[in-house]
Design a protein around this motif. Structure first.
Motif, PDB file in Angstrom:
ATOM      1  N   GLU A  97       0.813  -1.117   0.121  1.00  0.00           N
ATOM      2  CA  GLU A  97       0.055  -0.200   0.162  1.00  0.00           C
ATOM      3  C   GLU A  97       0.847   1.284  -0.265  1.00  0.00           C
ATOM      4  O   GLU A  97       0.650   2.282  -0.746  1.00  0.00           O
ATOM      5  CB  GLU A  97      -1.042   0.051   1.155  1.00  0.00           C
ATOM      6  CG  GLU A  97      -1.698   1.235   1.221  1.00  0.00           C
ATOM      7  CD  GLU A  97      -2.753   1.414   0.116  1.00  0.00           C
ATOM      8  OE1 GLU A  97      -3.624   2.459   0.419  1.00  0.00           O
ATOM      9  OE2 GLU A  97      -2.840   0.592  -0.562  1.00  0.00           O
ATOM     10  N   ILE A  98       2.112   1.250   0.943  1.00  0.00           N
ATOM     11  CA  ILE A  98       2.852   2.597   0.807  1.00  0.00           C
ATOM     12  C   ILE A  98       3.337   2.596  -0.759  1.00  0.00           C
ATOM     13  O   ILE A  98       3.559   3.895  -1.217  1.00  0.00           O
ATOM     14  CB  ILE A  98       4.065   2.186   1.679  1.00  0.00           C
ATOM     15  CG1 ILE A  98       3.278   2.202   3.084  1.00  0.00           C
ATOM     16  CG2 ILE A  98       5.000   3.351   1.484  1.00  0.00           C
ATOM     17  CD1 ILE A  98       2.738   3.691   3.486  1.00  0.00           C
ATOM     18  N   GLU A  99       3.994   1.484  -1.592  1.00  0.00           N
ATOM     19  CA  GLU A  99       4.185   1.655  -2.711  1.00  0.00           C
ATOM     20  C   GLU A  99       3.036   2.429  -3.613  1.00  0.00           C
ATOM     21  O   GLU A  99       3.380   3.181  -4.424  1.00  0.00           O
ATOM     22  CB  GLU A  99       4.620   0.297  -3.213  1.00  0.00           C
ATOM     23  CG  GLU A  99       5.759  -0.662  -2.642  1.00  0.00           C
ATOM     24  CD  GLU A  99       7.152   0.306  -3.072  1.00  0.00           C
ATOM     25  OE1 GLU A  99       7.159   0.739  -4.058  1.00  0.00           O
ATOM     26  OE2 GLU A  99       7.998  -0.112  -2.481  1.00  0.00           O
ATOM     27  N   ARG A 100       1.795   1.730  -3.344  1.00  0.00           N
ATOM     28  CA  ARG A 100       0.671   2.235  -4.101  1.00  0.00           C
ATOM     29  C   ARG A 100       0.614   3.855  -3.897  1.00  0.00           C
ATOM     30  O   ARG A 100       0.143   4.643  -4.693  1.00  0.00           O
ATOM     31  CB  ARG A 100      -0.508   1.765  -3.716  1.00  0.00           C
ATOM     32  CG  ARG A 100      -0.518   0.217  -4.452  1.00  0.00           C
ATOM     33  CD  ARG A 100      -1.921  -0.374  -4.631  1.00  0.00           C
ATOM     34  NE  ARG A 100      -2.529  -0.448  -3.158  1.00  0.00           N
ATOM     35  CZ  ARG A 100      -2.375  -1.690  -2.503  1.00  0.00           C
ATOM     36  NH1 ARG A 100      -2.057  -2.894  -3.457  1.00  0.00           N
ATOM     37  NH2 ARG A 100      -2.890  -2.091  -1.274  1.00  0.00           N
ATOM     38  N   VAL A 101       0.825   4.264  -2.543  1.00  0.00           N
ATOM     39  CA  VAL A 101       0.684   5.592  -2.029  1.00  0.00           C
ATOM     40  C   VAL A 101       1.617   6.514  -3.035  1.00  0.00           C
ATOM     41  O   VAL A 101       1.135   7.548  -3.392  1.00  0.00           O
ATOM     42  CB  VAL A 101       1.124   5.984  -0.553  1.00  0.00           C
ATOM     43  CG1 VAL A 101       1.212   7.447  -0.185  1.00  0.00           C
ATOM     44  CG2 VAL A 101      -0.170   5.391   0.078  1.00  0.00           C
ATOM     45  N   TYR A 102       2.875   5.963  -3.138  1.00  0.00           N
ATOM     46  CA  TYR A 102       3.677   6.754  -3.854  1.00  0.00           C
ATOM     47  C   TYR A 102       3.756   6.777  -5.330  1.00  0.00           C
ATOM     48  O   TYR A 102       4.477   7.354  -5.968  1.00  0.00           O
ATOM     49  CB  TYR A 102       5.236   6.487  -3.256  1.00  0.00           C
ATOM     50  CG  TYR A 102       5.579   7.287  -1.978  1.00  0.00           C
ATOM     51  CD1 TYR A 102       5.892   8.576  -1.991  1.00  0.00           C
ATOM     52  CD2 TYR A 102       4.948   6.744  -0.646  1.00  0.00           C
ATOM     53  CE1 TYR A 102       6.231   9.371  -0.544  1.00  0.00           C
ATOM     54  CE2 TYR A 102       5.157   7.521   0.331  1.00  0.00           C
ATOM     55  CZ  TYR A 102       5.710   8.719   0.437  1.00  0.00           C
ATOM     56  OH  TYR A 102       5.857   9.247   1.659  1.00  0.00           O
ATOM     57  N   GLN A 103       2.980   5.836  -5.890  1.00  0.00           N
ATOM     58  CA  GLN A 103       2.400   5.758  -7.228  1.00  0.00           C
ATOM     59  C   GLN A 103       1.326   6.496  -7.445  1.00  0.00           C
ATOM     60  O   GLN A 103       1.051   6.589  -8.580  1.00  0.00           O
ATOM     61  CB  GLN A 103       2.375   4.266  -7.645  1.00  0.00           C
ATOM     62  CG  GLN A 103       3.661   3.474  -7.541  1.00  0.00           C
ATOM     63  CD  GLN A 103       3.370   1.949  -7.681  1.00  0.00           C
ATOM     64  OE1 GLN A 103       2.289   1.577  -7.771  1.00  0.00           O
ATOM     65  NE2 GLN A 103       4.608   1.217  -7.711  1.00  0.00           N
ATOM     66  N   GLY A 104       0.731   7.046  -6.437  1.00  0.00           N
ATOM     67  CA  GLY A 104      -0.570   7.835  -6.698  1.00  0.00           C
ATOM     68  C   GLY A 104      -1.912   6.896  -6.648  1.00  0.00           C
ATOM     69  O   GLY A 104      -2.972   7.574  -7.028  1.00  0.00           O
ATOM     70  N   LEU A 105      -1.856   5.757  -6.354  1.00  0.00           N
ATOM     71  CA  LEU A 105      -2.873   4.746  -6.481  1.00  0.00           C
ATOM     72  C   LEU A 105      -3.094   4.057  -5.142  1.00  0.00           C
ATOM     73  O   LEU A 105      -3.230   2.983  -5.077  1.00  0.00           O
ATOM     74  CB  LEU A 105      -2.676   3.728  -7.475  1.00  0.00           C
ATOM     75  CG  LEU A 105      -2.287   4.302  -8.849  1.00  0.00           C
ATOM     76  CD1 LEU A 105      -1.871   3.055  -9.666  1.00  0.00           C
ATOM     77  CD2 LEU A 105      -3.645   5.019  -9.309  1.00  0.00           C
ATOM     78  N   PRO A 106      -3.411   4.776  -4.211  1.00  0.00           N
ATOM     79  CA  PRO A 106      -3.627   4.062  -2.728  1.00  0.00           C
ATOM     80  C   PRO A 106      -4.949   3.427  -2.761  1.00  0.00           C
ATOM     81  O   PRO A 106      -5.798   3.951  -3.523  1.00  0.00           O
ATOM     82  CB  PRO A 106      -3.527   5.418  -1.649  1.00  0.00           C
ATOM     83  CG  PRO A 106      -3.739   6.268  -2.344  1.00  0.00           C
ATOM     84  CD  PRO A 106      -3.262   6.258  -3.758  1.00  0.00           C
ATOM     85  N   GLU A 107      -5.284   2.356  -1.932  1.00  0.00           N
ATOM     86  CA  GLU A 107      -6.602   1.901  -1.820  1.00  0.00           C
ATOM     87  C   GLU A 107      -7.257   2.220  -0.340  1.00  0.00           C
ATOM     88  O   GLU A 107      -8.447   2.247  -0.356  1.00  0.00           O
ATOM     89  CB  GLU A 107      -6.363   0.449  -1.962  1.00  0.00           C
ATOM     90  CG  GLU A 107      -5.985  -0.130  -3.510  1.00  0.00           C
ATOM     91  CD  GLU A 107      -5.798  -1.527  -3.564  1.00  0.00           C
ATOM     92  OE1 GLU A 107      -6.271  -2.288  -2.622  1.00  0.00           O
ATOM     93  OE2 GLU A 107      -5.377  -1.859  -4.535  1.00  0.00           O
ATOM     94  N   HIS A 108      -6.583   2.177   0.686  1.00  0.00           N
ATOM     95  CA  HIS A 108      -6.913   2.425   1.884  1.00  0.00           C
ATOM     96  C   HIS A 108      -7.253   3.609   2.194  1.00  0.00           C
ATOM     97  O   HIS A 108      -6.515   4.612   1.799  1.00  0.00           O
ATOM     98  CB  HIS A 108      -6.045   1.555   2.912  1.00  0.00           C
ATOM     99  CG  HIS A 108      -6.646   1.546   4.321  1.00  0.00           C
ATOM    100  ND1 HIS A 108      -6.668   2.364   5.034  1.00  0.00           N
ATOM    101  CD2 HIS A 108      -7.110   0.203   5.038  1.00  0.00           C
ATOM    102  CE1 HIS A 108      -7.229   1.876   6.328  1.00  0.00           C
ATOM    103  NE2 HIS A 108      -7.358   0.493   6.043  1.00  0.00           N
TER     104      HIS A 108
END
Length: 284
Positions: free
Chosen positions: A67-78
């Motif tokens: 999720e932290i990876e997604r946050v910094y890719q601009g695509l968080p889920e939570h």
């Protein structure tokens, strides 16, 4: 975004933590960012504390790594991930620091005790000093020496946590006091796990409390005057934490069988009073 913030605020408020009360005096955007950070820390800490299946807990921590990876890719889920995304774009929140927090949680999940204080310090750095560094970015600073203040203050907080929670941690089969220091006071981990109160135990706790205060003093000495007002929330947290330590000391360290805490009203009063004092000091 309001729903995301409300989720983080609820997560922070539910914990009853001293941190929550120090956030109330921040401007809106900083308050949202610090609530997101604190909600993240609570979320991943709860995985370790509450998940009885170690394998499932490890999977959940890995999910948060992704999720932290997604946050910094601009695509968080939570919701917390979405709140962090909004905050990291406004403040200088380094992805590696969130990863270090997760490293600390993994260390806790794979807990095997700590032989020396240096061993314990690495864990404390990940779970307390690193959040302090992120918080400093949110609060803002001009002098890089403020980061030394944040590291030492985070360590001081965690040392108080260890003293406060020694009985509760024993219930979970954990002892966060280094084995070398237990031996120094003619104690063992078994004594703590059995909750054997003794003069030696109280002497050990006094030793731990003195060290916590030493790191608090190091933090205060490292904080440049130019950043004192900006870092006011950390100073409010510190006042609440060390008022709690005062109460623990007054009880003669009855932490094996009691949960010593401050009431929410007292925390709010300390926060308000400390905030006013800091503003007056910085205005003079």
């Amino acid at each position: 975004m309001d729903t995301v913030y409300q989720y983080c605020k609820k997560k922070a408020a539910q914990s009853g933590s001293s941190f929550y009360y120090s956030f109330l005096f921040l401007p809106t955007e900083q308050r949202k960012a610090i609530m997101a950070l604190y909600a993240f820390c609570r979320e991943v800490d709860d995985i370790v504390d509450e998940c009885t299946d170690k394998g499932i807990a490890a999977q959940k921590l890995q999910w948060w790594q992704t999720e932290i990876e997604r946050v910094y890719q601009g695509l968080p889920e939570h919701p917390i991930g979405k709140a962090i995304k909004a905050s990291k774009e406004r403040f200088r929140l380094n992805k590696e620091l969130f990863e270090q927090i997760l490293q600390g949680m993994t260390m806790d999940l794979n807990y095997q005790g700590y032989e020396t204080f240096e061993d314990l310090k690495l864990y404390c750095h990940c779970v307390a000093s690193v959040p302090g560094l992120l918080a400093s970015e949110i609060f803002g600073y001009e002098d890089p020496k403020t980061l030394d203040y944040a590291r030492n203050l985070g360590l001081a907080f965690q040392l108080v946590n260890i003293i406060r929670d020694v009985g509760e941690d024993a219930n979970r089969g954990r002892v966060y006091i280094p084995e070398a220091e237990l031996a120094q006071f003619s104690l063992s981990a078994a004594d703590i796990l059995k909750k054997n109160d003794s003069d030696n135990f109280r002497a050990l706790m006094k030793f731990q409390a003195t060290r916590a205060r030493d790191y608090y003093q190091k933090a205060l000495e490292a904080l440049p005057k130019v950043d004192k007002l900006k870092q006011g929330s950390g100073l409010i947290m510190a006042k609440i934490y060390f008022t709690l330590l005062d109460e623990i000391e007054k009880s003669n360290f009855q932490v094996l069988h009691q949960n010593i805490s401050l009431t929410p009203l007292r925390k709010l009063w300390i926060a308000w009073k400390t905030s006013r004092k800091i503003k007056k000091q910085c205005a003079s």
